[in-house]
Design an enzyme around this catalytic site. Structure first.
Site, PDB file in Angstrom:
ATOM      1  N   HIS A 191       0.835  -1.208   0.000  1.00 47.84           N
ATOM      2  CA  HIS A 191       0.000   0.000   0.000  1.00 47.84           C
ATOM      3  C   HIS A 191       0.877   1.267   0.000  1.00 47.84           C
ATOM      4  O   HIS A 191       0.735   2.135  -0.867  1.00 47.84           O
ATOM      5  CB  HIS A 191      -0.894  -0.040   1.239  1.00 47.84           C
ATOM      6  CG  HIS A 191      -1.850   1.095   1.339  1.00 47.84           C
ATOM      7  ND1 HIS A 191      -3.170   0.990   0.989  1.00 47.84           N
ATOM      8  CD2 HIS A 191      -1.678   2.379   1.749  1.00 47.84           C
ATOM      9  CE1 HIS A 191      -3.762   2.158   1.184  1.00 47.84           C
ATOM     10  NE2 HIS A 191      -2.879   3.030   1.642  1.00 47.84           N
ATOM     11  N   GLU A 192       1.776   1.338   0.955  1.00 47.56           N
ATOM     12  CA  GLU A 192       2.579   2.561   1.095  1.00 47.56           C
ATOM     13  C   GLU A 192       3.527   2.739  -0.089  1.00 47.56           C
ATOM     14  O   GLU A 192       3.810   3.863  -0.493  1.00 47.56           O
ATOM     15  CB  GLU A 192       3.340   2.564   2.427  1.00 47.56           C
ATOM     16  CG  GLU A 192       2.453   2.459   3.681  1.00 47.56           C
ATOM     17  CD  GLU A 192       1.315   3.481   3.748  1.00 47.56           C
ATOM     18  OE1 GLU A 192       1.427   4.551   3.119  1.00 47.56           O
ATOM     19  OE2 GLU A 192       0.302   3.197   4.428  1.00 47.56           O
ATOM     20  N   HIS A 207       1.731   4.504  -2.786  1.00 45.06           N
ATOM     21  CA  HIS A 207       1.758   5.953  -2.571  1.00 45.06           C
ATOM     22  C   HIS A 207       3.118   6.522  -2.992  1.00 45.06           C
ATOM     23  O   HIS A 207       3.214   7.555  -3.640  1.00 45.06           O
ATOM     24  CB  HIS A 207       1.560   6.279  -1.087  1.00 45.06           C
ATOM     25  CG  HIS A 207       0.134   6.206  -0.616  1.00 45.06           C
ATOM     26  ND1 HIS A 207      -0.874   6.929  -1.198  1.00 45.06           N
ATOM     27  CD2 HIS A 207      -0.451   5.514   0.395  1.00 45.06           C
ATOM     28  CE1 HIS A 207      -2.021   6.688  -0.557  1.00 45.06           C
ATOM     29  NE2 HIS A 207      -1.794   5.823   0.413  1.00 45.06           N
ATOM     30  N   GLU A 245      -4.745   7.608  -3.162  1.00 45.69           N
ATOM     31  CA  GLU A 245      -5.163   6.321  -2.601  1.00 45.69           C
ATOM     32  C   GLU A 245      -5.393   5.291  -3.696  1.00 45.69           C
ATOM     33  O   GLU A 245      -5.200   4.101  -3.484  1.00 45.69           O
ATOM     34  CB  GLU A 245      -6.429   6.523  -1.756  1.00 45.69           C
ATOM     35  CG  GLU A 245      -6.793   5.358  -0.863  1.00 45.69           C
ATOM     36  CD  GLU A 245      -5.783   5.079   0.248  1.00 45.69           C
ATOM     37  OE1 GLU A 245      -4.847   5.893   0.449  1.00 45.69           O
ATOM     38  OE2 GLU A 245      -5.921   4.039   0.900  1.00 45.69           O
TER      39      GLU A 245
END
Ligand code: ZN
Length: 501
Positions: free
Chosen positions: A267-268, A271, A297
């Site tokens: 996820h990160e 980003h 997101e």
């Protein structure tokens, strides 16, 4: 001053302001990763002072004259040029900021710094009463903020617009209604589906130091640039962009919960790839910045779910994973592993939710924060309302507040109107992934070969490099051929998780 000089001066002001604001990001990062507990009061003072200085810069009266000079010139005649985009967005930011009284900005920074600590304490002791008065103060400040900046229909519009420019409560409510009508039946149909493989596989021991090495290796393979970024251990997973060449990811690993740490990394890194893909030449001006939180997101959710849960991805990485964690996985097949990581079932915690039920968690928060902001719900009534909605939509009730209304820190940080951007991210991600596959061919094959460049290059071309050149709706429309629409998300979830899978 002629328009060219005025524009150069605008860029200089905007860059200086961004550099100053990035000092707040360093302090934030430090608070999460390094700062001892005893530093909290002093840190709150530092943050409040800096937030005030940033606000002074943002409301510098020179902006108004400079913007007016450039707005009246031919420099902005091409709406897609950096000049026109920067002037459009700087005007928007300036008009919003100058309506915010300095006292309110400082008070918000001070209250949220303290409220975050109260939230952490309430959570630690599982005593919601510690946090309730702070929650009420934060929503009162949010009402003040909305009234100061103004709105067309409802206060919530004013807050939402800060995170997702152009989005309104009405449009969002319609999108959630559409999603809810199709998602809840899918969630229901999967409820009670037997776990496809022994769930205890992932509860086996995965030594943390090896998790960290494996995860950072995956991040490098996806394209995370370690020369221009770093990984640390933090209290919560997050990614922060300090400036060009410095994008930081903080993570947390759990010895008996491999997926929690690993998917947070995916996820990160999603980003981070967006931040690392922005044009550094435009740093400090809107065209060099991400278009919205929802679009940000979409990048994290795309890498976390559409890449990280795919067959091709694990065809490539599972052999490596099994050799790193031989004791835990020696008797586990690829298919068993994928069955376990992609199991769907209602969960109490948002951060542990599977892909199908995730947006139900967001729907619940969207409903509650609107009620809190409108004053229809008070802080003291939140635990009851929270439990009721979890029972209604997911058929489960948290057994304490720590795992109920205290599970997320967003409201304690004053982030109201922020949760919906997670669902917008899922909506955009599904549309973007479909469009990328239409353009470059089946991505699963390239993932299986360990090649993530085709996807990254497509995202760079259609998302990253534009910065704020277009508003989000236009970025999605240009990249995918359709306006934002949850149909692609529903289709993607049904295809991958529905009974016909
Ligand atoms: Zn995220």
């Amino acid at each position: 001053m002629n328009p060219d000089q005025a524009y150069a001066e605008l860029v200089r002001l905007s860059r200086d302001e961004t550099v100053l604001a990035s000092c707040l990001d360093v302090l934030d990062w430090d608070e999460e990763v390094c700062m001892p507990r005893g530093g909290v009061e002093h840190r709150a003072q530092q943050m409040a002072l800096l937030a005030g200085l940033v606000h002074d810069r943002q409301t510098d009266p020179r902006y108004d004259d400079l913007l007016s000079t450039v707005e009246a010139s031919s420099l902005v005649s091409d709406p897609e040029s950096p000049q026109a985009v920067n002037v459009r967005e700087l005007r928007r930011g300036f008009d919003r900021e100058r309506r915010m009284p300095r006292k309110l900005v400082e008070e918000s920074a001070r209250v949220t710094a303290l409220a975050s600590q109260k939230w952490a304490e309430a959570r630690k002791r599982d005593d919601v009463k510690i946090f309730v008065p702070w929650l009420d103060r934060i929503f009162a400040l949010a009402r003040e903020e909305a009234d100061a900046v103004g709105y067309a229909e409802t206060r919530y519009d004013a807050l939402l617009d800060d995170y997702e420019p152009g989005m309104t409560t009405d449009r969002l409510s319609a999108l959630f209604a559409h999603l809810q009508a199709q998602l809840l039946p899918l969630v229901d149909s999967l409820r009670g589906e037997p776990t496809p493989a022994p769930g205890h596989v992932l509860a086996r021991e995965f030594p943390i130091d090896r998790q960290r090495l494996f995860a950072e290796g995956v991040a490098a393979a996806l394209g995370f640039d370690l020369e221009c970024g770093r990984f640390d251990i933090g209290q919560h997973p997050f990614c922060t962009s300090i400036g060009p060449g410095d994008v930081r990811v903080a993570l947390r690993y759990y010895p008996r919960n491999f997926t929690r740490g690993f998917f947070a990394l995916m996820h990160e890194v999603g980003h981070a790839l967006y931040d690392q893909g922005l044009d550094p030449a435009h740093y400090g001006t809107p065209i060099g910045e991400a278009a919205s939180l929802g679009l940000h997101e979409s990048q994290s959710r795309l890498w976390e779910n559409l890449v990280g849960r795919s067959h091709g991805f694990w065809r490539h990485f599972f052999p490596q994973l099994r050799s790193v964690f031989h004791e835990a996985l020696h008797d586990v097949s690829l298919e068993t592993f994928r069955g376990v990581i992609n199991h769907v079932g209602p969960s109490i915690l948002r951060v542990q939710a599977d892909e199908v039920t995730y947006d139900v968690h967001i729907m619940i928060r969207f409903e509650l924060e609107r009620a809190l902001l409108a004053g229809d719900l008070r802080g003291a009534e939140l635990p009851g309302a929270w439990a009721e909605l979890y029972q209604r939509y997911l058929g489960i009730t948290p057994d304490n507040d720590r795992n109920g209304c205290l599970q997320d820190g967003h409201w304690s940080e004053g982030l109201i109107g922020y949760f919906p951007t997670y669902t917008l991210g899922n909506v955009y991600a599904a549309q973007l992934f479909d469009a990328a596959e239409r353009a470059v061919g089946p991505l699963d094959e390239s993932f299986a070969a360990g090649d993530f460049r085709p996807l990254r290059a497509w995202l760079g071309e259609h998302v990253y490099r534009h910065g704020q050149r277009y508003r989000v709706d236009a970025i999605i429309k240009r990249a995918t051929g359709s306006a934002p629409d949850p149909s692609a998300l529903i289709a993607s979830l049904s295809r991958r998780y529905g009974s016909a899978r």
